[in-house]
Write a protein that holds these residues in place. Structure first.
Motif, PDB file in Angstrom:
ATOM      1  N   PRO A  41      31.109  42.444  34.398  1.00 26.79           N
ATOM      2  CA  PRO A  41      31.286  43.789  33.833  1.00 26.79           C
ATOM      3  C   PRO A  41      32.606  43.920  33.081  1.00 26.79           C
ATOM      4  CG  PRO A  41      30.525  43.922  36.094  1.00 26.79           C
ATOM      5  CD  PRO A  41      30.857  42.476  35.843  1.00 26.79           C
ATOM      6  N   LYS A  42      32.527  44.464  31.885  1.00 27.75           N
ATOM      7  CA  LYS A  42      33.713  44.628  31.050  1.00 27.75           C
ATOM      8  C   LYS A  42      33.997  46.111  30.809  1.00 27.75           C
ATOM      9  CE  LYS A  42      33.528  40.214  28.575  1.00 27.75           C
ATOM     10  NZ  LYS A  42      32.639  39.563  29.533  1.00 27.75           N
ATOM     11  N   THR A  43      35.273  46.432  30.646  1.00 25.50           N
ATOM     12  CA  THR A  43      35.653  47.819  30.377  1.00 25.50           C
ATOM     13  C   THR A  43      34.983  48.319  29.099  1.00 25.50           C
ATOM     14  OG1 THR A  43      37.666  47.036  29.243  1.00 25.50           O
ATOM     15  CG2 THR A  43      37.862  47.628  31.577  1.00 25.50           C
ATOM     16  N   GLY A  76      39.703  58.887  28.268  1.00 22.61           N
ATOM     17  CA  GLY A  76      40.163  57.576  27.841  1.00 22.61           C
ATOM     18  C   GLY A  76      39.161  56.469  28.104  1.00 22.61           C
ATOM     19  N   SER A  77      39.674  55.254  28.126  1.00 17.39           N
ATOM     20  CA  SER A  77      38.865  54.064  28.346  1.00 17.39           C
ATOM     21  C   SER A  77      38.973  53.599  29.790  1.00 17.39           C
ATOM     22  CB  SER A  77      39.336  52.943  27.418  1.00 17.39           C
ATOM     23  OG  SER A  77      38.815  51.690  27.807  1.00 17.39           O
ATOM     24  N   ALA A  78      37.942  52.897  30.251  1.00 12.91           N
ATOM     25  CA  ALA A  78      37.987  52.329  31.602  1.00 12.91           C
ATOM     26  C   ALA A  78      39.188  51.394  31.759  1.00 12.91           C
ATOM     27  CB  ALA A  78      36.690  51.579  31.892  1.00 12.91           C
ATOM     28  N   ALA A  79      39.614  50.754  30.670  1.00 15.09           N
ATOM     29  CA  ALA A  79      40.756  49.839  30.731  1.00 15.09           C
ATOM     30  C   ALA A  79      42.047  50.556  31.129  1.00 15.09           C
ATOM     31  CB  ALA A  79      40.944  49.141  29.384  1.00 15.09           C
ATOM     32  N   ASP A  80      42.104  51.861  30.895  1.00 10.83           N
ATOM     33  CA  ASP A  80      43.307  52.627  31.227  1.00 10.83           C
ATOM     34  C   ASP A  80      43.507  52.771  32.729  1.00 10.83           C
ATOM     35  OD1 ASP A  80      43.623  53.036  28.487  1.00 10.83           O
ATOM     36  OD2 ASP A  80      42.558  54.961  28.535  1.00 10.83           O
ATOM     37  N   TYR A  81      42.473  52.492  33.501  1.00 12.90           N
ATOM     38  CA  TYR A  81      42.519  52.776  34.932  1.00 12.90           C
ATOM     39  C   TYR A  81      42.431  51.519  35.797  1.00 12.90           C
ATOM     40  CZ  TYR A  81      41.737  57.487  33.217  1.00 12.90           C
ATOM     41  OH  TYR A  81      41.850  58.686  32.539  1.00 12.90           O
ATOM     42  N   GLN A  82      42.587  50.362  35.181  1.00 14.00           N
ATOM     43  CA  GLN A  82      42.587  49.121  35.954  1.00 14.00           C
ATOM     44  C   GLN A  82      43.890  49.029  36.737  1.00 14.00           C
ATOM     45  OE1 GLN A  82      41.417  46.542  32.410  1.00 14.00           O
ATOM     46  NE2 GLN A  82      40.454  45.417  34.089  1.00 14.00           N
ATOM     47  N   THR A  87      36.534  43.424  33.784  1.00 14.81           N
ATOM     48  CA  THR A  87      37.348  42.596  32.901  1.00 14.81           C
ATOM     49  C   THR A  87      37.715  43.427  31.680  1.00 14.81           C
ATOM     50  OG1 THR A  87      36.232  40.577  33.625  1.00 14.81           O
ATOM     51  CG2 THR A  87      37.444  40.482  31.543  1.00 14.81           C
ATOM     52  N   GLY A  88      39.014  43.613  31.480  1.00  9.96           N
ATOM     53  CA  GLY A  88      39.501  44.380  30.337  1.00  9.96           C
ATOM     54  C   GLY A  88      40.054  43.469  29.268  1.00  9.96           C
ATOM     55  N   PRO A  89      40.640  44.039  28.241  1.00 13.18           N
ATOM     56  CA  PRO A  89      41.185  43.226  27.156  1.00 13.18           C
ATOM     57  C   PRO A  89      42.356  42.351  27.583  1.00 13.18           C
ATOM     58  CG  PRO A  89      41.690  45.562  26.829  1.00 13.18           C
ATOM     59  CD  PRO A  89      40.730  45.486  27.967  1.00 13.18           C
ATOM     60  N   GLU A  90      43.059  42.759  28.636  1.00 13.59           N
ATOM     61  CA  GLU A  90      44.250  42.015  29.051  1.00 13.59           C
ATOM     62  C   GLU A  90      44.131  41.381  30.427  1.00 13.59           C
ATOM     63  OE1 GLU A  90      46.786  41.375  27.166  1.00 13.59           O
ATOM     64  OE2 GLU A  90      45.908  42.515  25.511  1.00 13.59           O
ATOM     65  N   LYS A  91      43.222  41.868  31.253  1.00 12.96           N
ATOM     66  CA  LYS A  91      43.190  41.393  32.635  1.00 12.96           C
ATOM     67  C   LYS A  91      41.838  41.653  33.263  1.00 12.96           C
ATOM     68  CE  LYS A  91      45.405  45.802  33.628  1.00 12.96           C
ATOM     69  NZ  LYS A  91      46.686  46.451  33.933  1.00 12.96           N
ATOM     70  N   LYS A  92      41.575  40.934  34.358  1.00 10.08           N
ATOM     71  CA  LYS A  92      40.460  41.273  35.220  1.00 10.08           C
ATOM     72  C   LYS A  92      41.058  41.939  36.456  1.00 10.08           C
ATOM     73  CE  LYS A  92      36.596  39.652  37.987  1.00 10.08           C
ATOM     74  NZ  LYS A  92      35.729  38.533  38.443  1.00 10.08           N
ATOM     75  N   LEU A  93      40.747  43.222  36.622  1.00 13.74           N
ATOM     76  CA  LEU A  93      41.332  43.998  37.706  1.00 13.74           C
ATOM     77  C   LEU A  93      40.471  45.223  37.947  1.00 13.74           C
ATOM     78  CD1 LEU A  93      43.764  44.272  39.640  1.00 13.74           C
ATOM     79  CD2 LEU A  93      44.942  45.543  37.847  1.00 13.74           C
ATOM     80  N   GLY A  94      40.316  45.570  39.199  1.00 10.72           N
ATOM     81  CA  GLY A  94      39.449  46.685  39.540  1.00 10.72           C
ATOM     82  C   GLY A  94      40.079  48.044  39.285  1.00 10.72           C
ATOM     83  N   ALA A 129      37.339  33.826  36.014  1.00  9.01           N
ATOM     84  CA  ALA A 129      36.389  34.751  35.393  1.00  9.01           C
ATOM     85  C   ALA A 129      36.917  35.277  34.068  1.00  9.01           C
ATOM     86  CB  ALA A 129      36.095  35.912  36.344  1.00  9.01           C
ATOM     87  N   PHE A 130      38.196  35.608  34.021  1.00  2.93           N
ATOM     88  CA  PHE A 130      38.755  36.192  32.797  1.00  2.93           C
ATOM     89  C   PHE A 130      38.705  35.207  31.636  1.00  2.93           C
ATOM     90  CE2 PHE A 130      42.030  37.404  29.771  1.00  2.93           C
ATOM     91  CZ  PHE A 130      41.809  38.767  29.653  1.00  2.93           C
ATOM     92  N   VAL A 131      39.070  33.960  31.887  1.00  4.15           N
ATOM     93  CA  VAL A 131      39.161  32.972  30.804  1.00  4.15           C
ATOM     94  C   VAL A 131      37.828  32.284  30.530  1.00  4.15           C
ATOM     95  CG1 VAL A 131      40.242  30.791  30.108  1.00  4.15           C
ATOM     96  CG2 VAL A 131      41.627  32.591  31.161  1.00  4.15           C
ATOM     97  N   LEU A 132      37.071  31.976  31.598  1.00  2.00           N
ATOM     98  CA  LEU A 132      35.840  31.198  31.430  1.00  2.00           C
ATOM     99  C   LEU A 132      34.573  32.039  31.542  1.00  2.00           C
ATOM    100  CD1 LEU A 132      36.810  28.047  33.530  1.00  2.00           C
ATOM    101  CD2 LEU A 132      36.880  28.315  31.048  1.00  2.00           C
ATOM    102  N   GLY A 133      34.719  33.305  31.940  1.00  8.13           N
ATOM    103  CA  GLY A 133      33.543  34.161  32.087  1.00  8.13           C
ATOM    104  C   GLY A 133      32.679  33.795  33.276  1.00  8.13           C
ATOM    105  N   LEU A 134      33.253  33.116  34.247  1.00  6.06           N
ATOM    106  CA  LEU A 134      32.492  32.671  35.416  1.00  6.06           C
ATOM    107  C   LEU A 134      32.149  33.853  36.309  1.00  6.06           C
ATOM    108  CD1 LEU A 134      31.746  29.705  35.990  1.00  6.06           C
ATOM    109  CD2 LEU A 134      33.582  29.667  37.682  1.00  6.06           C
ATOM    110  N   HIS A 135      30.900  33.926  36.739  1.00  3.49           N
ATOM    111  CA  HIS A 135      30.493  35.022  37.615  1.00  3.49           C
ATOM    112  C   HIS A 135      31.232  34.950  38.950  1.00  3.49           C
ATOM    113  CE1 HIS A 135      26.983  37.271  35.824  1.00  3.49           C
ATOM    114  NE2 HIS A 135      27.274  36.390  34.890  1.00  3.49           N
TER     115      HIS A 135
END
Length: 359
Positions: A70-72, A120-126, A158-165, A268-274
């Motif tokens: 899932p991506k922002t 805003g965007s979901a990325a704003d709340y990671q 996964t956002g533009p800069e990080k994978k974080l909930g 996951a962030f770099v390789l897209g691994l589930h």
């Protein structure tokens, strides 16, 4: 300061309980706010479950694709679809958002429910506790078990800069419907990888420095259920795996995960691994930190004939490797739970690179 822990408000468990979903949702529908939004894993698009959804006239059904984590950006797109639908109906918000599927589908539904009431965007709340406004009513129906997403206070993105909930009390579902019949027949290795997410939750919680009697009680029960499911193959394996997922999620909710999850976020962030595969790949190299858990994990892999993907990081550029390290290091509570307050003197960037190079 003790955490004032938010739990799922209501749950129903049992074979066939999915049939009650329509009645459960009816309690949330009002004359001025009656629309339900169903976010359903598109793997069910041409399956019998499609005809069992309790859709009413103005409801919105969106088949979500979770081939990728899932991506922002995807969350923002889904929120836009819901807003467009609601512009044609009465009221600005739906009565609820219902997530049906595995962990990714449930995370998407939590995120959409949150972003309908926050700008805003979901990325704003990671991050931790950045959400200001309560979500709309949201419920989950797992069709895969293991992630614990049905009970957690996070929606992993996964956002533009990080994978974080998006970690917030407002993320927690208002209702979950746990029907073991819905996870029957899940294919290997997907079922195995999702189950291992649960098993690894237990190992990291039970061996973490955040451990307390609450998390220990749930973690030990979840661990025992996982051992039964993956080492003994009981007849009621689906029922037990569903409860293992619930208990495992509860265990980490009042403690934390650890090294494996921190490193798998980077993969996951770099390789897209589930998530489940990523955790399994990483965990196999953590014998120095979780010796008993890794040995037992390998027994489970052998029993279920699982061959992990190898040499995933062999051709990464220096920049990609550094990004993985960055993503892993952002998750400070995970490292602290695993190694204690002085974890920064134990784990260096070079140590993390060394672990990644093995993968």
């Amino acid at each position: 300061m003790f955490r004032n822990f938010k739990m799922v408000s209501k749950m129903v468990f049992g074979r066939g309980c999915f049939a009650q979903l329509g009645d459960i949702l009816k309690e949330q529908r009002r004359a001025d706010r009656s629309v339900m939004v169903f976010l359903v894993d598109d793997v069910h698009k041409n399956k019998p479950l499609k005809d069992r959804l309790p859709l009413e006239k103005d409801d919105l059904l969106i088949w979500v694709n979770v081939d990728d984590e899932p991506k922002t950006k995807y969350v923002d797109q889904l929120v836009g679809q819901v807003r467009t639908h609601m512009e044609e109906k009465t009221g600005d918000l739906p009565a609820g958002v219902i997530g049906i599927g595995g962990g990714s589908s449930m995370d998407l539904s939590k995120a959409v429910a949150l972003m309908l009431t926050n700008p805003g965007s979901a990325a704003d709340y990671q991050g931790w506790d950045l959400i200001q406004n309560p979500a709309v009513y949201h419920a989950a129906v797992p069709t895969l078990s293991g992630t614990g997403a049905e009970v957690s206070r996070t929606t992993v993105l996964t956002g533009p800069e990080k994978k974080l909930g998006i970690n917030s009390d407002h993320t927690v579902f208002d209702q979950i419907v746990l029907d073991p019949e819905l996870i029957a027949g899940a294919p290997n290795p997907q079922r195995f990888y999702t189950g291992m997410d649960c098993y690894i939750h237990c190992v990291e919680s039970l061996e973490g420095t955040y451990l307390n009697s609450f998390s220990q009680a749930y973690g030990e029960k979840s661990m025992a259920l996982c051992q039964d499911v993956f080492l003994a193959d009981p007849e009621d394996a689906d029922d037990k795996l569903m409860m293992a997922s619930y208990c495992g999620g509860m265990s980490i909710a009042y403690s934390q995960v650890g090294i494996c999850h921190a490193l798998s976020y980077g993969l996951a962030f770099v390789l897209g691994l589930h998530h489940g595969i990523g955790n399994s790949v990483v965990f196999d190299y953590l014998e120095d930190y979780y010796p008993q858990g890794v040995r037992e994990f390998r027994q489970m892999m052998e029993r279920h004939r699982i061959d992990l993907p190898r040499n995933l990081t062999a051709n990464l550029s220096d920049a990609q490797m550094e990004k993985m390290v960055d993503v892993a290091l952002v998750l400070e509570p995970l490292w602290e739970n695993a190694l204690g307050n002085d974890w920064k003197t134990i784990i260096t960037r070079e140590k993390i690179r060394e672990l990644y190079r093995k993968m």
